[in-house]
Design a protein around this motif. Structure first.
Motif, PDB file in Angstrom:
ATOM      1  N   THR A  86       0.186  -0.993  -1.454  1.00 32.06           N
ATOM      2  CA  THR A  86       1.067  -2.138  -1.445  1.00 32.06           C
ATOM      3  C   THR A  86       2.352  -2.136  -0.675  1.00 32.06           C
ATOM      4  OG1 THR A  86       2.159  -1.457  -3.579  1.00 32.06           O
ATOM      5  CG2 THR A  86       0.121  -2.732  -3.761  1.00 32.06           C
ATOM      6  N   LYS A 152      -3.370 -13.014  -4.995  1.00 33.29           N
ATOM      7  CA  LYS A 152      -2.016 -12.437  -4.673  1.00 33.29           C
ATOM      8  C   LYS A 152      -0.950 -13.518  -4.302  1.00 33.29           C
ATOM      9  CE  LYS A 152      -2.916  -8.970  -1.874  1.00 33.29           C
ATOM     10  NZ  LYS A 152      -2.933  -7.831  -1.077  1.00 33.29           N
ATOM     11  N   ALA A 166       0.794  -6.465  -8.330  1.00 30.04           N
ATOM     12  CA  ALA A 166       0.071  -5.138  -8.368  1.00 30.04           C
ATOM     13  C   ALA A 166      -0.809  -4.956  -9.863  1.00 30.04           C
ATOM     14  CB  ALA A 166       0.944  -4.038  -8.042  1.00 30.04           C
ATOM     15  N   SER A 170      -4.150  -6.627  -8.202  1.00 32.61           N
ATOM     16  CA  SER A 170      -4.371  -5.543  -7.333  1.00 32.61           C
ATOM     17  C   SER A 170      -5.203  -4.623  -7.956  1.00 32.61           C
ATOM     18  CB  SER A 170      -3.291  -5.037  -6.567  1.00 32.61           C
ATOM     19  OG  SER A 170      -2.793  -5.832  -5.556  1.00 32.61           O
TER      20      SER A 170
END
Length: 259
Positions: A86, A152, A166, A170
């Motif tokens: 990231t 996102k 995240a 993610s």
């Protein structure tokens, strides 16, 4: 589906039985040195080993090192993968080091680990951590490339920061790939742990059991111990595979059952 899996299992059992029969035949007709025990003797010794408290203690010592090392590796590799995946600057800075360290065989680091750690159990755990870190880390990075950018962006549009994105998008999306990395790591933990135990048998383990059996000239027991290591590794892989299918069924459905 169940019939297909049962058929594959039956073929696997048949292949193992055929291998054992060929090994027994090779010993009987003299294709292998006389000092090597026949497969029947090895299998008989393998059947007796679970009845011995010392062997059970050695198996538990190996599994404890594998479990603790794997847990530490996951705790290190997953956050590191999220960070690398990231934050592009960190990824570009650390990627060369990762690519340099990853191909180094863990077995070649056994002398270094034995020098750094006074207890062989600590050296064994450290090497398991080193070995398991790479498949988990690489699969985490690979999983992050499969995250839906729209999800996102949607979360960012609602004011969520990088950490929240995240953790909420993610990490869940990469979870199936992380699970695959863990399953791969499980397959190699026993190799590393037993290798360390063979060279440093002081703290017990399957490798230590093999060393003592070889010193006592009990080659049947020395060869029987790896059979149990193989069965344990096979059982662990099957359990992780079954759990992966159940937990991440949604991912298999999304990818058409190929993941």
């Amino acid at each position: 589906m169940i019939e297909h899996r049962l058929g594959r299992a039956a073929l696997g059992v048949l292949g193992i039985a055929a291998f054992a029969a060929l090994a027994e035949l090779a010993g009987r007709i003299g294709l292998v040195p006389d000092v090597v025990p026949h497969m029947s003797a090895v299998l008989a010794a393998a059947a007796e080993l679970p009845l011995e408290p010392q062997f059970r203690a050695d198996v538990l010592a190996t599994l404890a090192a594998c479990a603790s090392g794997l847990a530490i590796a996951v705790a290190v590799a997953v956050p590191a993968g999220l960070l690398l995946g990231t934050v592009p600057f960190v990824e570009r800075s650390v990627r060369p080091l990762v690519e340099f360290l990853r191909p180094i065989p863990s077995v070649s680091l056994i002398p270094v680990a034995m020098f750094l750690f006074a207890q062989s159990q600590d050296a064994k755990t450290a090497l398991v951590v080193y070995t398991c870190t790479w498949p988990v880390l690489i699969n985490t990075l690979y999983g992050l490339t499969d995250v839906d950018p729209l999800a996102k962006d949607t979360l960012r549009s609602f004011g969520f920061g990088p950490v929240a994105v995240a953790l909420r998008v993610s990490l869940p999306s990469a979870a199936p790939f992380i699970a695959t990395g863990i399953r791969i790591a499980v397959s190699v933990t026993l190799i590393v742990a037993v290798s360390v135990e063979l060279l440093a048998p002081g703290d017990g383990g399957i490798g230590a059991f093999q060393s003592l059996a070889g010193s006592a000239n009990r080659l049947d027991r020395m060869l029987a111990a790896p059979l149990w290591a193989g069965l344990i590794g096979l059982a662990a892989n099957l359990l992780f595979t079954a759990a992966e299918r159940r937990v991440f069924r949604w991912h298999r459905a999304r990818t058409g059952g190929t993941a």
